[in-house]
Write an enzyme that holds these catalytic residues in place. Structure first.
Site, PDB file in Angstrom:
ATOM      1  CE  LYS A 176      -5.090   0.014  -4.116  1.00  0.00           C
ATOM      2  NZ  LYS A 176      -4.941  -1.368  -4.262  1.00  0.00           N
ATOM      3  CG  ASP A 227      -6.144   1.773  -8.519  1.00  0.00           C
ATOM      4  OD1 ASP A 227      -7.308   1.453  -8.841  1.00  0.00           O
ATOM      5  OD2 ASP A 227      -5.295   0.955  -8.102  1.00  0.00           O
TER       6      ASP A 227
HETATM    7  P1  ATP Z   1      -1.214  -0.638  -7.597  1.00  0.00           P
HETATM    8  O1  ATP Z   1      -1.665  -0.930  -6.192  1.00  0.00           O
HETATM    9  O2  ATP Z   1      -1.909   0.570  -8.214  1.00  0.00           O
HETATM   10  O3  ATP Z   1      -1.138  -1.842  -8.479  1.00  0.00           O
HETATM   11  P2  ATP Z   1       1.515  -0.853  -7.002  1.00  0.00           P
HETATM   12  O4  ATP Z   1       1.670  -0.674  -5.531  1.00  0.00           O
HETATM   13  O5  ATP Z   1       1.429  -2.258  -7.490  1.00  0.00           O
HETATM   14  O6  ATP Z   1       0.272  -0.059  -7.479  1.00  0.00           O
HETATM   15  P3  ATP Z   1       3.466   1.192  -7.629  1.00  0.00           P
HETATM   16  O7  ATP Z   1       4.149   1.350  -6.310  1.00  0.00           O
HETATM   17  O8  ATP Z   1       2.571   2.277  -8.070  1.00  0.00           O
HETATM   18  O9  ATP Z   1       2.722  -0.217  -7.762  1.00  0.00           O
HETATM   19  O10 ATP Z   1       4.661   0.970  -8.703  1.00  0.00           O
HETATM   20  C1  ATP Z   1       4.537   0.211  -9.862  1.00  0.00           C
HETATM   21  C2  ATP Z   1       5.633   0.633 -10.861  1.00  0.00           C
HETATM   22  O11 ATP Z   1       5.384   1.979 -11.260  1.00  0.00           O
HETATM   23  C3  ATP Z   1       7.021   0.594 -10.270  1.00  0.00           C
HETATM   24  O12 ATP Z   1       7.729  -0.446 -10.863  1.00  0.00           O
HETATM   25  C4  ATP Z   1       7.656   1.943 -10.602  1.00  0.00           C
HETATM   26  O13 ATP Z   1       8.850   1.864 -11.360  1.00  0.00           O
HETATM   27  C5  ATP Z   1       6.610   2.703 -11.405  1.00  0.00           C
HETATM   28  N1  ATP Z   1       6.376   4.059 -10.848  1.00  0.00           N
HETATM   29  C6  ATP Z   1       6.168   5.168 -11.560  1.00  0.00           C
HETATM   30  N2  ATP Z   1       5.974   6.223 -10.763  1.00  0.00           N
HETATM   31  C7  ATP Z   1       6.044   5.798  -9.500  1.00  0.00           C
HETATM   32  C8  ATP Z   1       5.925   6.430  -8.237  1.00  0.00           C
HETATM   33  N3  ATP Z   1       5.691   7.743  -8.119  1.00  0.00           N
HETATM   34  N4  ATP Z   1       6.018   5.663  -7.137  1.00  0.00           N
HETATM   35  C9  ATP Z   1       6.230   4.322  -7.247  1.00  0.00           C
HETATM   36  N5  ATP Z   1       6.374   3.679  -8.424  1.00  0.00           N
HETATM   37  C10 ATP Z   1       6.285   4.398  -9.557  1.00  0.00           C
END
Ligand code: ATP
Length: 287
Positions: free
Chosen positions: A11, A137
């Site tokens: 997203k 989310d």
């Molecule tokens: P958001 O937009 O919801 O803030 P994000 O893009 O900032 O998400 P994610 O890619 O979801 O962040 O990853 C954040 C942390 O979550 C990472 O440091 C990772 O170690 C942990 N994590 C746990 N499960 C997952 C997964 N399936 N995919 C990616 N990261 C994951």
């Protein structure tokens, strides 16, 4: 059915406002969420070996209870006493920790897939109620499409599909801490809040230009002073003809909206040459 695969879309936030900080530390938000056609893929198969066996193409990601996929599988297995084993292969294409809800969409897709694989007959609403216990989310990632997200992310209203366009994603190779961004966000009477209601009007009128003119993300006020490269990427996209460009979530991903595919591709090449090792990708909205 013994196995299935499911795509988990990323997203972006076409608009992101933080209304207030609640006493319990959570932030009340008002965000326009939009799924894009950039996917992780989960492949699930029932297994004779009890337990959850998670594998992924990214060596640095946890494959235990620290992974949201593992957590969401565990949640349904515990509640419905599923004692057969499950193997899950997670193929990640969505950049990690980028502001594109990568982990949340994986968790949402895992809930949807487990529901199908084990015939649990839960409605999307019932899956959302379980998803919110793992991440704010996740309910939206079950709903997908264009939506207004309020409360801490659990109050969702579907919106008409946002106007057709091309989306350039550029994720620079540095890390932004979501916690740092929210902790350092200043909210007072001087705060200039994004006009989310106007953006919703533009979406209703299929007015892409109006939508792009009003796109705003309050978290840029914290992330950009820390990482001026983000402003630079936005400028590059606008110079290449983007109708609008914005940081997604708490960053560092920047996206640009284009009404012309060639311009989007040319902007992609410019962003690729920037000195911050950008992951670049041209796509469109997932409906
Ligand atoms: P958001 O937009 O919801 O803030 P994000 O893009 O900032 O998400 P994610 O890619 O979801 O962040 O990853 C954040 C942390 O979550 C990472 O440091 C990772 O170690 C942990 N994590 C746990 N499960 C997952 C997964 N399936 N995919 C990616 N990261 C994951």
């Amino acid at each position: 059915m013994d196995s299935l695969w499911i795509n988990a879309p990323a997203k972006i936030n076409l608009g992101l406002d933080v209304i207030r900080r609640r006493e319990d530390g959570y932030h009340e938000v008002k965000m326009i969420m939009q799924s894009i056609r950039l996917f992780d893929r989960l492949t699930l198969a029932k297994s004779k070996v009890p337990g959850i066996h998670l594998t992924t193409n990214l060596g640095f990601l946890p494959v235990n209870e620290d992974n949201l996929v593992y957590k969401s599988a565990r949640l349904l297995m515990d509640e419905f006493n599923i004692d057969s084993g499950i193997s899950i292969q997670l193929d990640k294409r969505i950049p990690v920790a980028a502001g594109m809800a990568g982990g949340s969409t994986d968790a949402a897709s895992c809930l949807l897939a487990m529901n199908r694989l084990f015939d649990l007959n839960l409605s999307d609403q019932q899956l959302m109620e379980r998803g919110i216990t793992l991440g704010a989310d996740i309910p939206y990632c079950i709903m997908k499409g264009t939506a207004l997200s309020e409360g801490i992310g659990e109050i969702l209203s579907p919106l008409p599909g946002a106007p057709d366009c091309y989306v350039l994603i550029a994720k620079p190779g540095f890390h932004v801490s979501t916690k740092f961004v929210y902790t350092n966000l200043k909210l007072d009477e001087q705060t200039n809040h994004p006009d989310i209601d106007h953006m919703i009007d533009c979406i209703g009128k299929n007015d892409l230009r109006g939508l792009c003119d009003s796109m705003a993300n309050i978290l840029e006020t914290v992330t950009i002073p820390e990482h001026p490269e983000i402003a630079d990427i936005k400028k590059t996209m606008l110079e290449q003809g983007a109708l609008g460009s914005l940081m997604s979530g708490s960053g560092p991903t920047v996206f640009g909206i284009f009404d012309d595919l060639d311009k989007a591709k040319a902007a992609k090449e410019k962003c690729r040459k920037l000195p911050y090792r950008c992951f670049v990708f041209v796509t469109d909205f997932y409906r």
